[in-house]
Scaffold this motif. Structure first.
Motif, PDB file in Angstrom:
ATOM      1  N   TRP A  93      -5.104  -4.697   3.023  1.00  0.00           N
ATOM      2  CA  TRP A  93      -4.414  -5.698   3.790  1.00  0.00           C
ATOM      3  C   TRP A  93      -4.380  -5.251   5.228  1.00  0.00           C
ATOM      4  O   TRP A  93      -4.593  -4.095   5.541  1.00  0.00           O
ATOM      5  CB  TRP A  93      -3.004  -5.924   3.240  1.00  0.00           C
ATOM      6  CG  TRP A  93      -2.143  -4.701   3.285  1.00  0.00           C
ATOM      7  CD1 TRP A  93      -1.402  -4.251   4.332  1.00  0.00           C
ATOM      8  CD2 TRP A  93      -1.948  -3.741   2.244  1.00  0.00           C
ATOM      9  NE1 TRP A  93      -0.763  -3.085   4.011  1.00  0.00           N
ATOM     10  CE2 TRP A  93      -1.073  -2.753   2.739  1.00  0.00           C
ATOM     11  CE3 TRP A  93      -2.419  -3.616   0.939  1.00  0.00           C
ATOM     12  CZ2 TRP A  93      -0.662  -1.666   1.976  1.00  0.00           C
ATOM     13  CZ3 TRP A  93      -2.011  -2.530   0.187  1.00  0.00           C
ATOM     14  CH2 TRP A  93      -1.142  -1.573   0.709  1.00  0.00           C
ATOM     15  N   LYS A 102       2.942  -2.759   5.426  1.00  0.00           N
ATOM     16  CA  LYS A 102       3.910  -3.255   4.461  1.00  0.00           C
ATOM     17  C   LYS A 102       5.017  -2.219   4.397  1.00  0.00           C
ATOM     18  O   LYS A 102       4.768  -1.019   4.465  1.00  0.00           O
ATOM     19  CB  LYS A 102       3.273  -3.437   3.091  1.00  0.00           C
ATOM     20  CG  LYS A 102       2.306  -4.599   3.038  1.00  0.00           C
ATOM     21  CD  LYS A 102       1.852  -4.841   1.611  1.00  0.00           C
ATOM     22  CE  LYS A 102       0.948  -6.052   1.537  1.00  0.00           C
ATOM     23  NZ  LYS A 102       0.539  -6.336   0.155  1.00  0.00           N
ATOM     24  N   THR A 124       8.348  -0.366   2.625  1.00  0.00           N
ATOM     25  CA  THR A 124       8.971  -0.045   1.353  1.00  0.00           C
ATOM     26  C   THR A 124      10.004   1.051   1.567  1.00  0.00           C
ATOM     27  O   THR A 124       9.957   1.774   2.565  1.00  0.00           O
ATOM     28  CB  THR A 124       7.923   0.391   0.306  1.00  0.00           C
ATOM     29  OG1 THR A 124       8.565   0.534  -0.961  1.00  0.00           O
ATOM     30  CG2 THR A 124       7.253   1.683   0.682  1.00  0.00           C
ATOM     31  N   THR A 163       3.878   2.942  -5.905  1.00  0.00           N
ATOM     32  CA  THR A 163       4.458   1.762  -5.289  1.00  0.00           C
ATOM     33  C   THR A 163       3.951   0.479  -5.936  1.00  0.00           C
ATOM     34  O   THR A 163       2.804   0.426  -6.376  1.00  0.00           O
ATOM     35  CB  THR A 163       4.153   1.747  -3.769  1.00  0.00           C
ATOM     36  OG1 THR A 163       4.717   0.587  -3.188  1.00  0.00           O
ATOM     37  CG2 THR A 163       2.660   1.789  -3.498  1.00  0.00           C
ATOM     38  N   PRO A 164       4.777  -0.566  -5.976  1.00  0.00           N
ATOM     39  CA  PRO A 164       4.311  -1.862  -6.474  1.00  0.00           C
ATOM     40  C   PRO A 164       3.520  -2.654  -5.427  1.00  0.00           C
ATOM     41  O   PRO A 164       3.107  -3.776  -5.698  1.00  0.00           O
ATOM     42  CB  PRO A 164       5.609  -2.584  -6.866  1.00  0.00           C
ATOM     43  CG  PRO A 164       6.674  -1.938  -6.081  1.00  0.00           C
ATOM     44  CD  PRO A 164       6.228  -0.524  -5.816  1.00  0.00           C
ATOM     45  N   LEU A 165       3.283  -2.080  -4.270  1.00  0.00           N
ATOM     46  CA  LEU A 165       2.528  -2.779  -3.220  1.00  0.00           C
ATOM     47  C   LEU A 165       1.039  -2.861  -3.522  1.00  0.00           C
ATOM     48  O   LEU A 165       0.335  -3.664  -2.924  1.00  0.00           O
ATOM     49  CB  LEU A 165       2.719  -2.076  -1.866  1.00  0.00           C
ATOM     50  CG  LEU A 165       4.133  -2.038  -1.297  1.00  0.00           C
ATOM     51  CD1 LEU A 165       4.166  -1.208  -0.022  1.00  0.00           C
ATOM     52  CD2 LEU A 165       4.632  -3.444  -1.030  1.00  0.00           C
ATOM     53  N   ASP A 220      -2.362  -2.794  -6.466  1.00  0.00           N
ATOM     54  CA  ASP A 220      -2.770  -3.085  -7.842  1.00  0.00           C
ATOM     55  C   ASP A 220      -3.736  -2.042  -8.382  1.00  0.00           C
ATOM     56  O   ASP A 220      -3.872  -1.884  -9.586  1.00  0.00           O
ATOM     57  CB  ASP A 220      -3.431  -4.459  -7.919  1.00  0.00           C
ATOM     58  CG  ASP A 220      -2.448  -5.563  -7.584  1.00  0.00           C
ATOM     59  OD1 ASP A 220      -1.239  -5.400  -7.860  1.00  0.00           O
ATOM     60  OD2 ASP A 220      -2.887  -6.596  -7.043  1.00  0.00           O
ATOM     61  N   PRO A 253      -0.470   2.483  -8.197  1.00  0.00           N
ATOM     62  CA  PRO A 253       0.296   1.292  -8.576  1.00  0.00           C
ATOM     63  C   PRO A 253       1.429   1.634  -9.547  1.00  0.00           C
ATOM     64  O   PRO A 253       1.320   2.544 -10.358  1.00  0.00           O
ATOM     65  CB  PRO A 253      -0.751   0.397  -9.252  1.00  0.00           C
ATOM     66  CG  PRO A 253      -1.855   1.294  -9.637  1.00  0.00           C
ATOM     67  CD  PRO A 253      -1.839   2.456  -8.705  1.00  0.00           C
ATOM     68  N   GLU A 289       6.890  -6.702  -5.696  1.00  0.00           N
ATOM     69  CA  GLU A 289       6.319  -6.092  -4.493  1.00  0.00           C
ATOM     70  C   GLU A 289       7.394  -5.531  -3.566  1.00  0.00           C
ATOM     71  O   GLU A 289       7.189  -4.565  -2.866  1.00  0.00           O
ATOM     72  CB  GLU A 289       5.455  -7.102  -3.740  1.00  0.00           C
ATOM     73  CG  GLU A 289       4.672  -6.474  -2.624  1.00  0.00           C
ATOM     74  CD  GLU A 289       3.657  -7.413  -2.020  1.00  0.00           C
ATOM     75  OE1 GLU A 289       3.689  -7.570  -0.783  1.00  0.00           O
ATOM     76  OE2 GLU A 289       2.842  -7.970  -2.754  1.00  0.00           O
ATOM     77  N   SER A 324       9.785   2.522  -4.097  1.00  0.00           N
ATOM     78  CA  SER A 324       8.626   3.368  -4.347  1.00  0.00           C
ATOM     79  C   SER A 324       9.074   4.801  -4.561  1.00  0.00           C
ATOM     80  O   SER A 324      10.209   5.163  -4.241  1.00  0.00           O
ATOM     81  CB  SER A 324       7.665   3.308  -3.160  1.00  0.00           C
ATOM     82  OG  SER A 324       7.249   1.989  -2.923  1.00  0.00           O
ATOM     83  N   SER A 352      -3.177   0.094   4.302  1.00  0.00           N
ATOM     84  CA  SER A 352      -4.155   0.173   3.219  1.00  0.00           C
ATOM     85  C   SER A 352      -5.304   1.138   3.519  1.00  0.00           C
ATOM     86  O   SER A 352      -6.022   1.527   2.615  1.00  0.00           O
ATOM     87  CB  SER A 352      -4.732  -1.209   2.920  1.00  0.00           C
ATOM     88  OG  SER A 352      -5.459  -1.699   4.017  1.00  0.00           O
TER      89      SER A 352
END
Length: 144
Positions: A62, A66, A68, A84-86, A88, A110, A115, A119, A143
């Protein structure tokens, strides 16, 4: 004294650890390593298997950061990682602490959850970012 310092620098420059680190930093490869020749039969086998298998999906990144909130993860798991759920899929990313400006490249792993969920940061990553182990910290995750 000057000669002792000069001799020390010459010995240090010849050290394998220093050379391998400087090669990695300057992105110099091993000039003596030659690729092995591949026979025609191996090439045909590789082409046949490459056509049969679907191409793996690349890790979708991305743009921008982001945010967290992270806590200390399992201290017995080695390495620099952020669960982290950010993300996949597992890939390398950059983490920045907005409060101090400290940053580190770590593996983004992941984890289940929404999201916006929290984390977990590894012990080694917390040390690299100079973070206290007993606090929740806000992180910006990139990312790449």
């Amino acid at each position: 004294m000057k000669y002792a310092l000069l001799v020390f620098c010459v010995f240090l420059a010849g050290c394998e650890t220093v050379r391998s680190t400087s090669d990695r930093l300057l992105k110099r490869g091993d000039a003596t390593a030659q690729p092995e020749p591949v026979s025609a039969d191996e090439t045909q086998v590789e082409e046949a298997t490459a056509d049969d298998e679907p191409l793996p999906a690349t890790a979708a990144g991305w743009l921008g950061a982001k945010t967290t909130i992270a806590s200390l993860g399992d201290p017995t798991t080695p390495g620099r990682w952020l669960r982290t759920p950010l993300v996949d899929t597992e890939f390398t990313g950059r983490v920045v602490v907005p409060r101090t400006g400290a940053q580190a490249y770590i593996t983004l792993v992941p984890s289940p959850g929404p999201e916006g969920g929290g984390s977990q940061l590894s012990l080694d990553a917390m040390r690299a970012l100079l973070l206290p182990f007993d606090e929740l910290v806000e992180l910006e995750v990139y990312s790449n």
